[in-house]
Design an enzyme around this catalytic site. Structure first.
Site, PDB file in Angstrom:
ATOM      1  N   ASP A 170      -9.038  60.285  69.583  1.00 50.93           N
ATOM      2  CA  ASP A 170      -8.029  59.550  68.815  1.00 50.93           C
ATOM      3  C   ASP A 170      -8.277  59.700  67.321  1.00 50.93           C
ATOM      4  O   ASP A 170      -7.346  59.917  66.534  1.00 50.93           O
ATOM      5  CB  ASP A 170      -8.066  58.067  69.186  1.00 50.93           C
ATOM      6  CG  ASP A 170      -7.218  57.739  70.402  1.00 50.93           C
ATOM      7  OD1 ASP A 170      -6.173  58.370  70.590  1.00 50.93           O
ATOM      8  OD2 ASP A 170      -7.616  56.844  71.162  1.00 50.93           O
ATOM      9  N   VAL A 171      -9.530  59.549  66.913  1.00 53.58           N
ATOM     10  CA  VAL A 171      -9.857  59.647  65.491  1.00 53.58           C
ATOM     11  C   VAL A 171      -9.592  61.056  64.972  1.00 53.58           C
ATOM     12  O   VAL A 171      -9.015  61.242  63.882  1.00 53.58           O
ATOM     13  CB  VAL A 171     -11.322  59.235  65.251  1.00 53.58           C
ATOM     14  CG1 VAL A 171     -11.750  59.541  63.816  1.00 53.58           C
ATOM     15  CG2 VAL A 171     -11.515  57.742  65.548  1.00 53.58           C
TER      16      VAL A 171
END
Length: 398
Positions: A170-171
Site C-alpha cells: 500500500d505504501v
C-alpha cells in the site's frame, strides 16, 4: 528565505480514496501544501474510521493518514454526480482507489471527467491496475505482497513466506501514485493537457524487488528466503550480541576491513575465503559465526559504537518506543509531531519524511471529522448557501 507556502500550494486535489494506499498519497500532497478535499460517503465515511487503534473513540489509523485535508461528504450517484463534476471543473487532480470500472459505472471515469476539464489529472490506485487479465481482482496489501513476489523472499530459510510488518505494498503504491501524478502535473505544464495515472499495488511491489528480480532474470535461480542477509553484499546482516542483536552494513572491501580490525581479526581481511565481496557472499555461512564470535561478547550498543567510530555503518534494531525518543529521528528530523484533534484531543502522529529548504512540509490541521468542511468547501467552490447544503444533506446527497 523560507516561505510559508508548501511546494504544492495552488494545486487542488479531489480525494476519493479510502483506507491506506490512496490516503497515503494524498497525505503527502497535503503535507506539501496542496488543497486536498477528502470526499467521503455520507454517514459511513472512509472504512478506516473504524480501524484500531482508537483515541477517545477516533481512529488513529484514519487521523494519521488524513491530516491537513478538508473533509466533505457526497453521494456520487444522482444529484451528487453533477455536483462532483462541478468540483472537477475547479480541480487539478482527482484520485481514487476503487476497483477498476467503478468510476465508469458512475459516469465519472477519466474519459468523462476530461470532457468537463481537459486539464484534469486522474490518479487511480488498484490491486492489479486498470487493464490486464487480473484487473478485476480485488486487491489489499497482503494480496500485493503475495502476488508481487515479496512474501516468497521474506522470512528465514526453511520458514514460511512472510508478510512484512507494515502494509508496504500500500505504501509503495501510494508513493508511486504521488510520483506519477506530480510527473503528470509537470507534463501538463508543457502540454496543457491532463492524463490518467494508473498504479497497481502488485506492480509497485514487483518494481521494489530490484536485485531479487535480476537474480532470476540473469541466472535462472529462484531467490529464496534468506533472513536479514542481502543477496549481493556481505557482511550485510543482523548479528547476535550479548543483549540481543544489531545490524552491520559492510558494503565494500574497505568497510569489511574495518570490521575485521575492530573485531581484532585482521587476518580475515586476506583470508582467501573472504578476500572479495563475491567471496564473502558465497561464503556467508562461514563468515557470520566468525563475526558473531566477537559480537556475542559485547552489547549491541558497544558493537554499533565501535563500528561507527571506525567508519563502518552499523545500527541498533530499534523498537518503536526507541524511535519516538530518538533525538535524531523524533527530535531533529521531526518524524513524530503533536496535533490537537477536536475529539481525540492532543496526540502524536507520524511527521512528513520529505524535507524542503524553502517550502517546508507542515502538519497544520488534524484529520477532519466526517463532513467537517462541507459548508466551507461547497460555499467557497460552488457558491452554495447554508440552506442549499442543508437541503442536500436532508436528501442524502451530502
Amino acid at each position: 528565505m523560507t516561505t510559508m507556502h508548501g511546494a504544492l500550494s495552488g494545486l487542488r486535489v479531489l480525494d476519493l480514496t479510502r483506507v491506506l494506499a490512496g490516503p497515503f498519497c494524498t497525505m503527502m500532497m497535503a503535507d506539501m501544501g496542496a488543497d486536498v478535499i477528502k470526499i467521503e460517503q455520507p454517514v459511513k465515511g472512509d472504512d478506516s474510521r473504524r480501524f484500531a487503534p482508537f483515541k477517545n473513540g477516533e481512529s488513529s489509523y484514519y487521523m494519521n493518514l488524513n491530516r491537513n485535508k478538508r473533509g466533505v461528504t457526497l453521494n456520487l450517484k444522482g444529484k451528487g454526480r453533477e455536483i462532483f463534476l462541478e468540483l472537477v471543473k475547479r480541480a487539478d487532480i482527482v484520485i481514487e482507489n476503487y476497483r477498476p470500472g467503478t468510476m465508469e459505472k458512475l459516469g465519472l471515469g477519466y474519459e468523462e471527467l476530461k470532457k468537463v476539464n481537459p486539464r484534469i489529472i486522474y490518479g487511480a490506485i488498484s490491486g492489479f491496475g486498470h487493464y490486464g487479465p487480473f484487473s478485476q481482482r480485488p486487491g489489499y496489501d497482503i494480496i500485493g505482497q503475495a502476488m508481487g513476489g515479496l512474501m516468497s523472499t521474506t522470512g528465514w530459510p526453511g520458514g514460511p513466506p512472510t508478510r512484512t510488518g507494515t502494509a508496504i505494498s500500500d505504501v509503495l503504491a501510494g508513493l508511486s501514485a504521488c510520483i506519477g501524478i506530480l510527473a503528470a502535473v509537470q507534463s501538463r505544464n508543457v502540454t496543457g493537457e491532463g492524463q490518467k495515472v494508473d498504479v497497481a499495488l502488485v506492480d509497485s511491489v514487483v518494481a521494489s524487488l530490484e536485485i531479487i528480480n535480476q537474480i532470476y532474470l540473469s541466472t535462472g535461480q529462484i531467490p529464496q528466503r534468506i533472513g536479514n542477509r542481502y543477496e549481493s553484499i556481505y557482511p550485510y546482516d543482523s548479528f547476535e550480541t550479548k543483549d540481543g542483536s544489531c545490524v552491520i552494513g559492510a558494503g565494500n572491501d574497505k568497510l569489511y576491513a574495518i570490521v575485521c580490525n575492530v573485531m581484532g581479526k585482521p587476518e580475515l581481511i586476506s583470508d582467501e575465503r573472504f578476500a572479495t565481496n563475491p567471496d564473502r557472499v558465497r561464503n556467508h555461512a562461514l563468515l557470520k559465526p566468525l563475526v558473531e564470535e566477537w559480537t556475542r561478547t559485547v552489547t549491541s550498543e558497544e558493537v554499533v559504537d565501535a563500528l561507527l567510530a571506525a567508519g563502518c555503518p552499523a545500527a541498533p534494531i530499534n523498537t518503536i518506543d526507541k524511535l519516538v525518543d530518538c533525538p535524531h529521528i523524533a527530535g531533529a528530523r521531526e518524524m513524530f509531531v503533536d496535533v490537537e484533534h477536536p475529539k481525540a484531543g492532543k496526540m502524536k502522529i507520524t511527521g512528513s519524511h520529505i524535507k524542503f529548504s524553502d517550502t517546508p512540509t507542515a502538519i497544520k490541521t488534524p484529520a477532519p471529522l466526517l463532513g467537517q468542511h462541507s459548508t466551507e468547501v461547497y460555499g467557497e467552490l460552488l457558491g452554495y448557501t447554508d440552506e442549499v447544503i442543508e437541503a442536500l444533506r436532508k436528501d442524502g446527497v451530502m
